[in-house]
Scaffold this motif. Structure first.
Motif, PDB file in Angstrom:
ATOM      1  N   LEU A   1       0.833  -1.210   0.000  1.00  0.00           N
ATOM      2  CA  LEU A   1       0.000   0.000   0.000  1.00  0.00           C
ATOM      3  C   LEU A   1       0.860   1.249   0.000  1.00  0.00           C
ATOM      4  N   LEU A   2       1.871   1.240   0.860  1.00  0.00           N
ATOM      5  CA  LEU A   2       2.765   2.391   0.957  1.00  0.00           C
ATOM      6  C   LEU A   2       3.431   2.670  -0.386  1.00  0.00           C
ATOM      7  N   ALA A   3       3.916   1.603  -1.041  1.00  0.00           N
ATOM      8  CA  ALA A   3       4.628   1.768  -2.308  1.00  0.00           C
ATOM      9  C   ALA A   3       3.707   2.272  -3.412  1.00  0.00           C
ATOM     10  N   MET A   4       2.474   1.777  -3.425  1.00  0.00           N
ATOM     11  CA  MET A   4       1.605   2.113  -4.552  1.00  0.00           C
ATOM     12  C   MET A   4       0.761   3.359  -4.309  1.00  0.00           C
ATOM     13  N   PHE A   5       0.351   3.565  -3.064  1.00  0.00           N
ATOM     14  CA  PHE A   5      -0.627   4.619  -2.817  1.00  0.00           C
ATOM     15  C   PHE A   5      -0.051   5.889  -2.209  1.00  0.00           C
TER      16      PHE A   5
ATOM     17  N   TYR B   1      -8.395  -7.544  11.158  1.00  0.00           N
ATOM     18  CA  TYR B   1      -7.127  -7.344  11.858  1.00  0.00           C
ATOM     19  C   TYR B   1      -6.002  -7.138  10.839  1.00  0.00           C
ATOM     20  N   THR B   2      -5.949  -8.024   9.852  1.00  0.00           N
ATOM     21  CA  THR B   2      -4.897  -7.910   8.836  1.00  0.00           C
ATOM     22  C   THR B   2      -4.998  -6.571   8.109  1.00  0.00           C
ATOM     23  N   LEU B   3      -6.217  -6.209   7.723  1.00  0.00           N
ATOM     24  CA  LEU B   3      -6.399  -4.955   6.997  1.00  0.00           C
ATOM     25  C   LEU B   3      -6.000  -3.751   7.864  1.00  0.00           C
ATOM     26  N   SER B   4      -6.365  -3.785   9.145  1.00  0.00           N
ATOM     27  CA  SER B   4      -5.997  -2.678  10.035  1.00  0.00           C
ATOM     28  C   SER B   4      -4.486  -2.538  10.137  1.00  0.00           C
ATOM     29  N   LEU B   5      -3.801  -3.664  10.280  1.00  0.00           N
ATOM     30  CA  LEU B   5      -2.341  -3.591  10.395  1.00  0.00           C
ATOM     31  C   LEU B   5      -1.721  -3.105   9.093  1.00  0.00           C
ATOM     32  N   MET B   6      -2.284  -3.524   7.964  1.00  0.00           N
ATOM     33  CA  MET B   6      -1.739  -3.075   6.675  1.00  0.00           C
ATOM     34  C   MET B   6      -1.906  -1.565   6.512  1.00  0.00           C
ATOM     35  N   ILE B   7      -3.123  -1.096   6.734  1.00  0.00           N
ATOM     36  CA  ILE B   7      -3.377   0.343   6.552  1.00  0.00           C
ATOM     37  C   ILE B   7      -2.583   1.141   7.576  1.00  0.00           C
ATOM     38  N   GLY B   8      -2.529   0.609   8.791  1.00  0.00           N
ATOM     39  CA  GLY B   8      -1.775   1.295   9.847  1.00  0.00           C
ATOM     40  C   GLY B   8      -0.300   1.392   9.488  1.00  0.00           C
ATOM     41  N   THR B   9       0.249   0.302   8.991  1.00  0.00           N
ATOM     42  CA  THR B   9       1.659   0.299   8.584  1.00  0.00           C
ATOM     43  C   THR B   9       1.922   1.385   7.546  1.00  0.00           C
ATOM     44  N   ALA B  10       1.050   1.437   6.551  1.00  0.00           N
ATOM     45  CA  ALA B  10       1.249   2.410   5.478  1.00  0.00           C
ATOM     46  C   ALA B  10       1.067   3.838   5.986  1.00  0.00           C
ATOM     47  N   GLY B  11       0.342   4.003   7.105  1.00  0.00           N
ATOM     48  CA  GLY B  11       0.076   5.347   7.598  1.00  0.00           C
ATOM     49  C   GLY B  11       0.989   5.806   8.724  1.00  0.00           C
ATOM     50  N   LEU B  12       1.975   4.997   9.092  1.00  0.00           N
ATOM     51  CA  LEU B  12       2.842   5.430  10.193  1.00  0.00           C
ATOM     52  C   LEU B  12       3.839   6.479   9.707  1.00  0.00           C
ATOM     53  N   PRO B  13       3.788   7.682  10.295  1.00  0.00           N
ATOM     54  CA  PRO B  13       4.606   8.781   9.780  1.00  0.00           C
ATOM     55  C   PRO B  13       6.105   8.491   9.787  1.00  0.00           C
TER      56      PRO B  13
ATOM     57  N   VAL C   1       7.645   5.857   9.175  1.00  0.00           N
ATOM     58  CA  VAL C   1       8.018   5.051   8.016  1.00  0.00           C
ATOM     59  C   VAL C   1       7.893   5.888   6.745  1.00  0.00           C
ATOM     60  N   ILE C   2       6.808   6.652   6.644  1.00  0.00           N
ATOM     61  CA  ILE C   2       6.585   7.461   5.446  1.00  0.00           C
ATOM     62  C   ILE C   2       7.740   8.438   5.206  1.00  0.00           C
ATOM     63  N   ILE C   3       8.195   9.107   6.285  1.00  0.00           N
ATOM     64  CA  ILE C   3       9.225  10.135   6.054  1.00  0.00           C
ATOM     65  C   ILE C   3      10.546   9.547   5.569  1.00  0.00           C
ATOM     66  N   ARG C   4      10.759   8.248   5.776  1.00  0.00           N
ATOM     67  CA  ARG C   4      11.985   7.635   5.252  1.00  0.00           C
ATOM     68  C   ARG C   4      12.021   7.764   3.726  1.00  0.00           C
TER      69      ARG C   4
ATOM     70  N   GLY D   1      13.782   6.599  14.771  1.00  0.00           N
ATOM     71  CA  GLY D   1      12.900   7.010  13.682  1.00  0.00           C
ATOM     72  C   GLY D   1      11.662   7.717  14.205  1.00  0.00           C
ATOM     73  N   LEU D   2      11.091   7.166  15.262  1.00  0.00           N
ATOM     74  CA  LEU D   2       9.892   7.762  15.852  1.00  0.00           C
ATOM     75  C   LEU D   2      10.201   9.131  16.434  1.00  0.00           C
ATOM     76  N   LEU D   3      11.341   9.224  17.120  1.00  0.00           N
ATOM     77  CA  LEU D   3      11.698  10.496  17.748  1.00  0.00           C
ATOM     78  C   LEU D   3      11.908  11.574  16.696  1.00  0.00           C
ATOM     79  N   LEU D   4      12.474  11.179  15.555  1.00  0.00           N
ATOM     80  CA  LEU D   4      12.656  12.165  14.493  1.00  0.00           C
ATOM     81  C   LEU D   4      11.304  12.650  13.969  1.00  0.00           C
ATOM     82  N   ALA D   5      10.373  11.712  13.809  1.00  0.00           N
ATOM     83  CA  ALA D   5       9.037  12.105  13.324  1.00  0.00           C
ATOM     84  C   ALA D   5       8.397  13.091  14.298  1.00  0.00           C
ATOM     85  N   ILE D   6       8.564  12.821  15.599  1.00  0.00           N
ATOM     86  CA  ILE D   6       7.982  13.709  16.611  1.00  0.00           C
ATOM     87  C   ILE D   6       8.679  15.072  16.582  1.00  0.00           C
ATOM     88  N   ALA D   7      10.030  15.039  16.578  1.00  0.00           N
ATOM     89  CA  ALA D   7      10.788  16.292  16.631  1.00  0.00           C
ATOM     90  C   ALA D   7      10.503  17.152  15.401  1.00  0.00           C
TER      91      ALA D   7
END
Lengths: 578, 89
Positions: A88-92, A253-265, A267-270, A401-407
């Motif tokens: 999802l992250l790669a395509m969307f 559950y699977t769908l929630s984890l997939m969408i959640g993964t793609a939406g974690l900031p 990871v996205i900012i990488r 990674g998380l701390l950078l997203a927050i900062a």
């Protein structure tokens, strides 16, 4: 007197830390662009590796294989959910957000929805999900230290904070990227080496992914068939078919984890760090390659460790392990409270069973499956030392990674974007360093005094990312029509529904007494457990956003041009020009 | 505008979405299809010691995801070149 193992562990962990600090000194950030996105010049394969370390947390490294060991087939929701999200992250998302070419996720939401309010809502969502996630990592650091190096949890936590402080404050994204690459190497080596040995021992096949599907060494019985048989003998559900509640629940559950993964900031900012749009696409593929190495090995570790554990507990004659003859690792992990034995029938033997009346292994913590794995399989000490360094690498890389997203959300979105737009780049760089230092101190504080709700928080982070951030980003790219009102209403509704559902079953802020509906399948909406509710929240977000947008004014022409612009790869340099 | 004409821009986006749709179908089929909905049926077949449905859920879907992303990157690269909007300067 320090044992040989302990000395070796200190040595291996110390060496890995020295490496991280060395990299930090070499990769200092001089500009905000370097601090936020490592200058935008990271090679896609290097970024893939860094993303893999960023993504794979203490939970992936230490807990996941153990979870699957006890959940059997039902544990597949984690395997599919946490990898399928990258598709999802790669395509969307990733390529378009790279084309947009800015520094943070809320920045995109703010510009696409031409609204400071939307940007602030996004910052709030980002901070809630990143902070809840980072608590788990800080705890992971403390636990890894206390278990392997036998120092206090607190001291371990301070040491971890110190290391992250050095490379994250000095280097920002640039320092974090290069340390994450090193951390990936450490953690993947530490995870796969024991797995290879165990697979070799059990099946004669050195590749764990193949070993799990092979016959046991010296017999014609398939490993999984044997496992199915012995778990059923003990009264547990059949390993390979044991579903997680219902098909619908596994689906959600699977769908929630997939969408959640793609939406974690974080990871996205990488994906903002690679030079071009085409690199962002490829880089997501590389990230998943590096992640898949661990994620396809983990289920092998799960099955094999479960088999080894039961084998040991049944003893040599199959009549139950004689407690006095229990192996060294059993004693060691008993002292940590991860294993607990209670001799209910006073026969001095261990009886392990699914029946709570007769079961004498009162506690078998899931984490034991990875932590004690090398010892159960009698691997050499250096492998055990390596697992310690690997667990720390996984926790530290994700925390950074998380701390950078927050900062960056604080310094770039709140300070520069909202409160003090006039500050110079130098001032912003300083502010981002201060924000990073404060975020580390705050995360450390939460790690030392974990709030009551800490246990449920990682699931919450996914639920929030799935129900707020992912839909807002996706609609921002694929719809020209969704406007400011729609996006804000959608985010608020998505988060609201998800939080409401989680709180009504698990208690407000996870304080159990305040749950007004008990958390049991009868009370769940369509039998969907609270951790799996993010997908429903996301659906609510989409529906509300489209409905509200329909009845309010369409976005201004400039925004429609922006949407056209991010859909096309060409011209990324101009976009990166600040 | 990077495109020669409005038509080109529209055609590009249509093809873009078609590729994404096709790949999303595969993404859905291997995980939610083979790994969850059809798992019991597939478990009647075997792949070595693996029941096939179980294999999809714990191994096969992940391998497919990896391949999918690289296929996506290639297809999109081709499409970008066809319409002259590739980011290689």
């Amino acid at each position: 007197m320090m044992s040989e193992l302990q000395a070796l562990t200190y040595w291996v962990v110390g060496a890995s830390f020295a490496l991280y600090i060395g990299i930090a000194l070499w990769a200092r950030a001089g500009t905000t662009q370097e601090f936020y996105v490592a200058g935008g010049g990271v090679h896609p394969i290097a970024n893939g590796m860094a993303t893999a370390a960023d993504w794979m947390s203490a939970a992936s490294f230490i807990s996941m294989a153990g979870l699957i060991a006890f959940m059997g087939y039902g544990g597949s929701v984690f395997l599919m959910g946490w990898t399928g999200g990258f598709v999802l992250l790669a395509m969307f998302l990733a390529p378009y957000l790279r084309k947009f070419g800015k520094f943070t996720v809320p920045e995109f939401i703010g510009e696409r929805y031409y609204s400071r309010t939307a940007r602030i809502v996004a910052v709030v969502c980002l901070i809630i999900c990143s902070v809840t996630y980072v608590i788990g990592q800080m705890k992971g650091v403390g636990v890894a230290f206390s278990r392997f190096l036998e120092v206090d949890y607190d001291i371990g936590l301070y040491a971890g904070m110190g290391i992250v402080f050095v490379y994250a404050v000095l280097g920002g994204m640039k320092g974090i990227t290069y340390t994450q690459i090193a951390q990936y190497c450490v953690l993947i080596f530490a995870f796969t080496v024991p797995a290879v040995f165990i697979s070799l021992n059990l099946t004669g096949n050195p590749i764990p992914q193949l070993g799990l599907g092979s016959t046991l060494a010296g017999s014609n019985t398939y490993l999984l068939d044997k496992l199915d048989l012995i778990v059923q003998d003990l009264g547990f559900a059949e390993y390979t078919t044991q579903a997680r509640l219902s098909t619908l629940n596994m689906f959600a559950y699977t769908l929630s984890l997939m969408i959640g993964t793609a939406g974690l900031p974080h990871v996205i900012i990488r994906f903002f760090t690679v030079p071009k749009v085409s690199d962002a696409r490829k880089s997501a593929g590389w990230a998943l390659v590096f992640i898949a190495i661990l994620y396809t090995t983990a289920p092998a570790v799960s099955g094999m460790a479960r088999l080894n554990l039961i084998d040991t507990l049944q003893g040599k004659d199959g009549g139950g392990l004689v407690y006095e003859e229990r192996p060294g690792w059993f004693k060691k992990w008993e002292t940590t409270g991860l294993l607990e034995f209670s001799d209910k029938n006073d026969d001095g033997r261990v009886h392990y069973s699914a029946d709570p009346e007769r079961n004498e292994m009162v506690k078998v913590d899931q984490d034991i499956m990875v932590l004690a794995n090398p010892e159960i399989a009698r691997l050499p000490n250096w492998v055990i030392a390596l697992v310690a360094a690997g667990g720390l690498a996984a926790a530290l890389s994700t925390a950074a990674g998380l701390l950078l997203a927050i900062a960056s959300a604080i310094s770039h979105d709140l300070l520069k974007g909202v409160f003090a737009p006039g500050i110079s780049e130098k001032q912003e760089l300083l502010a981002s360093r201060v924000a990073m230092a404060v975020a580390i101190a705050f995360a450390g504080y939460l790690g030392l005094n974990p709030p009551d709700f800490a246990a449920g928080t990682v699931a919450l982070a996914f639920g929030l990312a799935a129900s707020s951030i992912f839909p807002a980003l996706m609609m921002g790219i694929f719809s020209r029509r969704v406007n400011k009102e729609g996006a804000i209403a959608g985010m608020v509704a998505g988060i609201g529904v998800t939080l409401f559902y989680v709180f009504q079953h698990k208690g407000i802020m996870f304080i159990a007494d305040t749950a007004f509906l008990g958390s049991m399948p009868e009370n769940w909406f369509l039998g969907i457990e609270p951790n799996a509710f993010g997908a429903v929240g996301a659906l609510v977000n989409f529906v509300v956003a489209f409905a509200v947008s329909r009845f309010t004014a369409e976005p201004p022409a400039s925004v429609q041009i922006l949407v056209e612009h991010i859909r096309v790869p060409k011209g990324v340099q101009a976009a990166a020009d600040h | 505008m990077a495109f020669q004409s409005e038509q080109h821009a529209k055609a590009y986006w249509r093809e873009h979405l078609r590729i994404m749709f096709a790949l999303s179908l595969v993404w859905f089929a291997v995980s939610f299809g083979c790994g969850i909905v059809l798992v019991d049926w597939l478990n009647a077949f075997r792949l070595g010691g693996y029941k096939l449905g179980f294999w999809f859920a714990q191994q096969g879907s992940i391998y497919t995801f990896v391949i999918l992303i690289f296929v996506y990157a290639r297809q999109m690269g081709k499409l970008d070149r066809k319409y002259g909007v590739h980011d290689d300067e």
